[in-house]
Motif scaffolding. Structure first.
Motif, mmCIF file in Angstrom:
data_model
loop_
_atom_site.group_PDB
_atom_site.id
_atom_site.type_symbol
_atom_site.label_atom_id
_atom_site.label_comp_id
_atom_site.label_asym_id
_atom_site.label_seq_id
_atom_site.Cartn_x
_atom_site.Cartn_y
_atom_site.Cartn_z
ATOM 1 N N ALA A 1 0.828 -1.202 0.000
ATOM 2 C CA ALA A 1 0.000 0.000 0.000
ATOM 3 C C ALA A 1 0.863 1.253 0.000
ATOM 4 C CB ALA A 1 -0.920 -0.017 1.208
ATOM 5 N N LEU A 2 0.546 2.171 -0.899
ATOM 6 C CA LEU A 2 1.250 3.449 -0.910
ATOM 7 C C LEU A 2 0.746 4.314 0.238
ATOM 8 C CD1 LEU A 2 1.189 4.183 -4.746
ATOM 9 C CD2 LEU A 2 3.081 3.285 -3.392
ATOM 10 N N ASP A 3 -0.555 4.308 0.443
ATOM 11 C CA ASP A 3 -1.156 4.998 1.583
ATOM 12 C C ASP A 3 -1.458 3.941 2.628
ATOM 13 O OD1 ASP A 3 -1.209 7.443 0.191
ATOM 14 O OD2 ASP A 3 -3.111 6.900 -0.753
ATOM 15 N N SER A 4 -1.058 4.170 3.847
ATOM 16 C CA SER A 4 -1.322 3.175 4.884
ATOM 17 C C SER A 4 -2.667 3.403 5.560
ATOM 18 C CB SER A 4 -0.207 3.186 5.923
ATOM 19 O OG SER A 4 -0.140 4.455 6.537
ATOM 20 N N ASP A 5 -3.319 4.530 5.229
ATOM 21 C CA ASP A 5 -4.586 4.877 5.873
ATOM 22 C C ASP A 5 -5.398 5.751 4.923
ATOM 23 O OD1 ASP A 5 -6.280 6.834 7.518
ATOM 24 O OD2 ASP A 5 -5.718 5.341 9.003
ATOM 25 N N ILE A 6 -6.647 5.390 4.717
ATOM 26 C CA ILE A 6 -7.557 6.215 3.923
ATOM 27 C C ILE A 6 -8.803 6.433 4.763
ATOM 28 C CG2 ILE A 6 -8.985 6.368 1.853
ATOM 29 C CD1 ILE A 6 -6.957 4.667 0.386
ATOM 30 N N GLY A 7 -8.995 7.642 5.208
ATOM 31 C CA GLY A 7 -10.171 7.972 6.002
ATOM 32 C C GLY A 7 -10.322 7.139 7.258
ATOM 33 N N GLY A 8 -9.217 6.784 7.878
ATOM 34 C CA GLY A 8 -9.265 5.998 9.105
ATOM 35 C C GLY A 8 -9.299 4.492 8.882
ATOM 36 N N ILE A 9 -9.274 4.059 7.632
ATOM 37 C CA ILE A 9 -9.266 2.635 7.300
ATOM 38 C C ILE A 9 -7.844 2.247 6.925
ATOM 39 C CG2 ILE A 9 -10.168 0.860 5.757
ATOM 40 C CD1 ILE A 9 -12.627 2.747 5.383
ATOM 41 N N LYS A 10 -7.289 1.286 7.643
ATOM 42 C CA LYS A 10 -5.912 0.862 7.397
ATOM 43 C C LYS A 10 -5.845 -0.008 6.148
ATOM 44 C CE LYS A 10 -3.568 -0.877 10.746
ATOM 45 N NZ LYS A 10 -3.123 -1.598 11.957
ATOM 46 N N LEU A 11 -4.822 0.211 5.322
ATOM 47 C CA LEU A 11 -4.526 -0.652 4.186
ATOM 48 C C LEU A 11 -3.307 -1.472 4.566
ATOM 49 C CD1 LEU A 11 -4.926 1.889 1.259
ATOM 50 C CD2 LEU A 11 -6.640 0.394 2.268
ATOM 51 N N VAL A 12 -3.458 -2.790 4.545
ATOM 52 C CA VAL A 12 -2.411 -3.685 5.031
ATOM 53 C C VAL A 12 -2.082 -4.705 3.964
ATOM 54 C CG1 VAL A 12 -1.803 -5.319 6.847
ATOM 55 C CG2 VAL A 12 -3.305 -3.400 7.373
ATOM 56 N N ASN A 13 -0.804 -4.908 3.715
ATOM 57 C CA ASN A 13 -0.355 -5.952 2.798
ATOM 58 C C ASN A 13 -0.661 -7.311 3.413
ATOM 59 O OD1 ASN A 13 2.107 -7.920 2.188
ATOM 60 N ND2 ASN A 13 1.686 -6.691 0.382
ATOM 61 N N ALA A 14 -1.119 -8.253 2.594
ATOM 62 C CA ALA A 14 -1.532 -9.570 3.085
ATOM 63 C C ALA A 14 -0.393 -10.300 3.794
ATOM 64 C CB ALA A 14 -2.073 -10.415 1.939
ATOM 65 N N LEU A 15 0.803 -10.255 3.235
ATOM 66 C CA LEU A 15 1.929 -10.943 3.866
ATOM 67 C C LEU A 15 2.285 -10.299 5.200
ATOM 68 C CD1 LEU A 15 4.179 -11.667 0.769
ATOM 69 C CD2 LEU A 15 2.663 -13.242 1.989
ATOM 70 N N ASP A 16 2.254 -8.968 5.239
ATOM 71 C CA ASP A 16 2.520 -8.277 6.502
ATOM 72 C C ASP A 16 1.468 -8.646 7.542
ATOM 73 O OD1 ASP A 16 4.698 -7.045 5.334
ATOM 74 O OD2 ASP A 16 3.627 -5.173 4.923
ATOM 75 N N PHE A 17 0.210 -8.732 7.121
ATOM 76 C CA PHE A 17 -0.870 -9.089 8.031
ATOM 77 C C PHE A 17 -0.665 -10.489 8.608
ATOM 78 C CE2 PHE A 17 -5.007 -11.106 8.769
ATOM 79 C CZ PHE A 17 -5.554 -10.230 9.685
ATOM 80 N N LEU A 18 -0.278 -11.434 7.747
ATOM 81 C CA LEU A 18 -0.100 -12.814 8.202
ATOM 82 C C LEU A 18 1.126 -13.011 9.083
ATOM 83 C CD1 LEU A 18 -1.089 -14.643 4.915
ATOM 84 C CD2 LEU A 18 -2.423 -14.493 7.018
ATOM 85 N N LEU A 19 2.160 -12.205 8.825
ATOM 86 C CA LEU A 19 3.400 -12.374 9.577
ATOM 87 C C LEU A 19 3.484 -11.521 10.833
ATOM 88 C CD1 LEU A 19 5.889 -12.551 6.576
ATOM 89 C CD2 LEU A 19 5.027 -14.444 7.976
ATOM 90 N N ASP A 20 2.631 -10.511 10.949
ATOM 91 C CA ASP A 20 2.674 -9.610 12.097
ATOM 92 C C ASP A 20 1.566 -9.985 13.091
ATOM 93 O OD1 ASP A 20 3.036 -7.568 13.897
ATOM 94 O OD2 ASP A 20 2.338 -5.991 12.554
ATOM 95 N N ALA A 21 1.941 -10.481 14.233
ATOM 96 C CA ALA A 21 0.982 -10.945 15.223
ATOM 97 C C ALA A 21 0.199 -9.794 15.862
ATOM 98 C CB ALA A 21 1.678 -11.741 16.304
ATOM 99 N N GLU A 22 0.676 -8.550 15.761
ATOM 100 C CA GLU A 22 0.021 -7.419 16.406
ATOM 101 C C GLU A 22 -0.970 -6.699 15.516
ATOM 102 O OE1 GLU A 22 2.664 -4.776 18.409
ATOM 103 O OE2 GLU A 22 3.929 -6.406 19.090
#
Length: 57
Positions: free
Chosen positions: A35-56
């Protein structure tokens, strides 16, 4: 989850339902692209691999 948020129609389709919800829960869209923008209007954009590998996330 969506493959890409680069297409405006896809971005609107994914974000509109989340923006319409009036609650205080964290909202995010999981995407296969970096994601180029990590947040759009308070909604987080998360890469799928980052989501799966990041426990937090």
């Amino acid at each position: 989850m969506t493959e890409t948020m680069a297409v405006p129609v896809t971005r609107e389709r994914e974000l509109a339902p989340l923006m319409a919800m009036q609650d205080n829960y964290e909202k995010m869209v999981i995407t296969m692209e970096s994601a180029l923008d990590s947040d759009i209007g308070g909604i987080k954009l998360v890469n799928a691999l980052d989501f799966l590998l990041d426990a937090e996330t």
